[in-house]
Write a protein that holds these residues in place. Sequence first.
Motif, PDB file in Angstrom:
ATOM      1  N   SER A  98      20.590  12.533   8.438  1.00 37.13           N
ATOM      2  CA  SER A  98      20.910  13.261   6.915  1.00 37.13           C
ATOM      3  C   SER A  98      21.562  14.570   7.298  1.00 37.13           C
ATOM      4  O   SER A  98      22.585  14.961   6.932  1.00 37.13           O
ATOM      5  N   GLY A 152      22.703   6.509   8.099  1.00 37.69           N
ATOM      6  CA  GLY A 152      22.680   7.829   7.600  1.00 37.69           C
ATOM      7  C   GLY A 152      23.884   8.480   7.342  1.00 37.69           C
ATOM      8  O   GLY A 152      24.094   8.976   6.286  1.00 37.69           O
ATOM      9  N   LEU A 155      25.883   6.919   4.363  1.00 37.93           N
ATOM     10  CA  LEU A 155      25.456   7.065   3.131  1.00 37.93           C
ATOM     11  C   LEU A 155      26.089   8.382   2.684  1.00 37.93           C
ATOM     12  O   LEU A 155      26.223   8.638   1.211  1.00 37.93           O
ATOM     13  N   HIS A 159      28.319  10.820  -1.409  1.00 44.63           N
ATOM     14  CA  HIS A 159      28.396  12.401  -1.938  1.00 44.63           C
ATOM     15  C   HIS A 159      29.773  12.918  -1.629  1.00 44.63           C
ATOM     16  O   HIS A 159      30.240  13.900  -2.650  1.00 44.63           O
ATOM     17  N   THR A 237      15.485  13.739  -7.026  1.00 45.54           N
ATOM     18  CA  THR A 237      15.052  13.549  -5.757  1.00 45.54           C
ATOM     19  C   THR A 237      13.525  12.744  -5.595  1.00 45.54           C
ATOM     20  O   THR A 237      13.289  11.917  -5.002  1.00 45.54           O
ATOM     21  N   TRP A 244      13.351   4.514  -3.251  1.00 42.28           N
ATOM     22  CA  TRP A 244      13.483   4.090  -1.775  1.00 42.28           C
ATOM     23  C   TRP A 244      12.182   3.527  -1.202  1.00 42.28           C
ATOM     24  O   TRP A 244      12.298   2.585  -0.341  1.00 42.28           O
ATOM     25  N   ASN A 337      19.602   4.932  -8.597  1.00 41.79           N
ATOM     26  CA  ASN A 337      20.547   5.728  -7.895  1.00 41.79           C
ATOM     27  C   ASN A 337      21.717   6.181  -8.815  1.00 41.79           C
ATOM     28  O   ASN A 337      22.141   7.222  -8.388  1.00 41.79           O
ATOM     29  N   ASP A 359      18.963  13.415   0.788  1.00 39.69           N
ATOM     30  CA  ASP A 359      18.953  12.167   1.562  1.00 39.69           C
ATOM     31  C   ASP A 359      17.746  12.104   2.537  1.00 39.69           C
ATOM     32  O   ASP A 359      17.036  10.801   2.533  1.00 39.69           O
TER      33      ASP A 359
END
Length: 375
Positions: A98, A152, A155, A159, A237, A244, A337, A359
């Motif tokens: 991340s 990672g 993902l 963003h 978050t 998750w 999400n 993340d």
Amino acid sequence: MSVRMERGFADVLAKDASAAQDDGAMRMGQIVCACPASLPRAQITDNRLTLAVGFSLAVLAQALVLAVLPEQGRLMAPTAERVGWPFALLLVGAALASFPAALLVDGFGRRAAFGLGASLGVAGGALAAFAVARANFFGLCVGAFWLGLAQGFALFYRHIAAQGASRDGLIVLASGAGAALLAPLLVALAASPGATLLAASGLHIGALALSVRRPHMIAAAAGGSERRLSGRFILATVAGALAWFVMSAGMLHGPLTLAVCAATPAFIGGAMGWHLFSMYGPAALAARWPNLFSPFAALAAGLAAMLAGWGAVRLGASAASVAAGLVAIGSGWGVVNIGALRLLHEGGRPSRAALAFHDLCLLGAAAAGALIVGH
């Protein structure tokens, strides 16, 4: 002929020397950077189509890996306590990527960042396939970890797209739905776990080839970044981490429960494909009709659907009910999400560090779900 070549070479040197004197005194051994300076964001773009294609390749590779990784972990683990290790290391790798992904994407250039992530996926898929052929559990764990690192990095596609508009981020998420539908076909064509993992490695090669077409660097826009953790950020978050956590527990137990129910590999691959389709499918609806997905209502409805789906997977009454539970978990995850992405990017523009922390929390919760629930 040689005299002419020597004269021509001398003329070129003379021209270069005169040009150097015009531009400023240069000396022997001086190093000059040939890389272009970072251009303003308005002059160089990374359009959402290339972002969507890169993300869809990563999702398809993930679908292939998830179709075989839990079962291979069960078959190759030396003890029952280590069955969930390969899947958990996949998520741990994604979590650890991340912050490096966030720092490299705009710090050293998107081309280098996504190229590095895809390279890790290529190596991880190949190593995992070799480990399956050799029945090497340690190699499978290392390969899964490298595949997680690649995931990672991937993902961060969402963003980057959402920095322009949250709808663009939803479009990138939605691209994963179409890719997931191809997973059962590729699993059937591969016909073996090792070949399936090699196919995942090949998809990362495609993502690597696509990464060289990305901008070398995009300068960060001045201002507009949130430096504090707002209530919207914290809610997104926390809710995302819960989603998750349940998703990873379902992904680990789902294929194993289907195998216990004597489901065929094609059925397990199809169930995981529909599970991934349901994860990213709601984003297509949200991109088309955003008013149908209020952020706060999406978080509540999505978590409720995930809990119901987890109950069906945990009960394991039949292969059909487990597959339906996986679809419920996936659709609930997708809705959560959507709400989290809108909360993050519509209330302000979070900093790269904040997005990396977000993340990290999500993927850390996913790893915890695989280790705690899978124990």
